[in-house]
Design a protein around this motif. Structure first.
Motif, PDB file in Angstrom:
ATOM      1  N   PHE A 189     -50.271  -7.900  12.277  1.00 35.46           N
ATOM      2  CA  PHE A 189     -51.276  -7.345  11.106  1.00 35.46           C
ATOM      3  C   PHE A 189     -52.196  -8.456  10.988  1.00 35.46           C
ATOM      4  CE2 PHE A 189     -47.516  -4.731  10.187  1.00 35.46           C
ATOM      5  CZ  PHE A 189     -47.793  -3.421  10.624  1.00 35.46           C
ATOM      6  N   VAL A 190     -51.848  -9.766  10.851  1.00 35.50           N
ATOM      7  CA  VAL A 190     -52.708 -10.866  10.877  1.00 35.50           C
ATOM      8  C   VAL A 190     -53.608 -10.979  11.794  1.00 35.50           C
ATOM      9  CG1 VAL A 190     -53.017 -13.218  10.369  1.00 35.50           C
ATOM     10  CG2 VAL A 190     -51.257 -11.924   9.072  1.00 35.50           C
ATOM     11  N   ALA A 191     -53.189 -10.697  13.147  1.00 32.21           N
ATOM     12  CA  ALA A 191     -54.064 -10.753  14.305  1.00 32.21           C
ATOM     13  C   ALA A 191     -54.936  -9.696  14.374  1.00 32.21           C
ATOM     14  CB  ALA A 191     -52.976 -10.923  15.545  1.00 32.21           C
ATOM     15  N   ILE A 192     -54.582  -8.501  13.890  1.00 31.34           N
ATOM     16  CA  ILE A 192     -55.605  -7.584  13.954  1.00 31.34           C
ATOM     17  C   ILE A 192     -56.585  -7.586  13.088  1.00 31.34           C
ATOM     18  CG2 ILE A 192     -55.686  -5.236  13.236  1.00 31.34           C
ATOM     19  CD1 ILE A 192     -53.069  -4.553  14.642  1.00 31.34           C
ATOM     20  N   GLY A 193     -56.411  -8.219  11.902  1.00 32.07           N
ATOM     21  CA  GLY A 193     -57.629  -8.597  10.737  1.00 32.07           C
ATOM     22  C   GLY A 193     -58.558  -9.688  11.626  1.00 32.07           C
ATOM     23  N   LEU A 194     -57.787 -10.495  12.188  1.00 33.69           N
ATOM     24  CA  LEU A 194     -58.426 -11.661  12.728  1.00 33.69           C
ATOM     25  C   LEU A 194     -59.523 -11.156  13.785  1.00 33.69           C
ATOM     26  CD1 LEU A 194     -59.292 -14.889  13.025  1.00 33.69           C
ATOM     27  CD2 LEU A 194     -57.300 -14.982  14.327  1.00 33.69           C
TER      28      LEU A 194
END
Length: 136
Positions: A7-12
């Motif tokens: 989820f953090v990677a998708i936001g980034l």
């Protein structure tokens, strides 16, 4: 970080695609399997399984008609400032030095608190607003 890293990677990736035009972003997230003998750490293998999902994001105009989904919102909330939430699931080594994850009884309480925070944050973005709705 396991599943939350995805989820953090998708936001980034969403933010990077806003800056770098006509580009792809590939996100691959994996879980680690515990191979030790400490029974308390084996629960994670059963609950979360060992998987490797991947997603390809694109901001190329030529991909607009062939894309299956459109990423509208990427919202990330962190509730680890609470000691109870932070300690509810921890990565630790067992007596043999094998890294695994310990889950304690506060995980459900922490999950419910985080879900409430997430719904409060994104509720207005995803729930329909009906102006004709009246309360009894």
């Amino acid at each position: 970080m396991g599943c939350s890293a995805g989820f953090v990677a998708i936001g980034l990736a969403k933010r990077l695609l806003q800056v770098h035009h006509n580009t792809y972003a590939l996100i691959v997230s994996t879980e680690n399997m515990y191979r030790g003998k400490d029974c308390s750490k084996l629960l994670v293998n059963c609950v979360f399984r060992v998987g490797g999902p991947a997603i390809l994001l694109s901001n190329r105009p030529s991909d607009h008609n062939t894309s299956k989904y459109q990423l509208l919102y990427a919202v990330h909330n962190n509730s680890s400032s609470s000691d109870q939430s932070y300690n509810s699931i921890l990565r630790e080594e067992d007596n043999a030095g094998i890294s695994g994850v310990n889950i304690n009884k506060y995980l459900l309480i922490a999950a419910i608190a985080t879900i409430k925070l997430n719904i409060t944050t994104i509720g207005h973005l995803i729930l329909p607003i009906n102006k004709n709705y009246s309360t009894p």
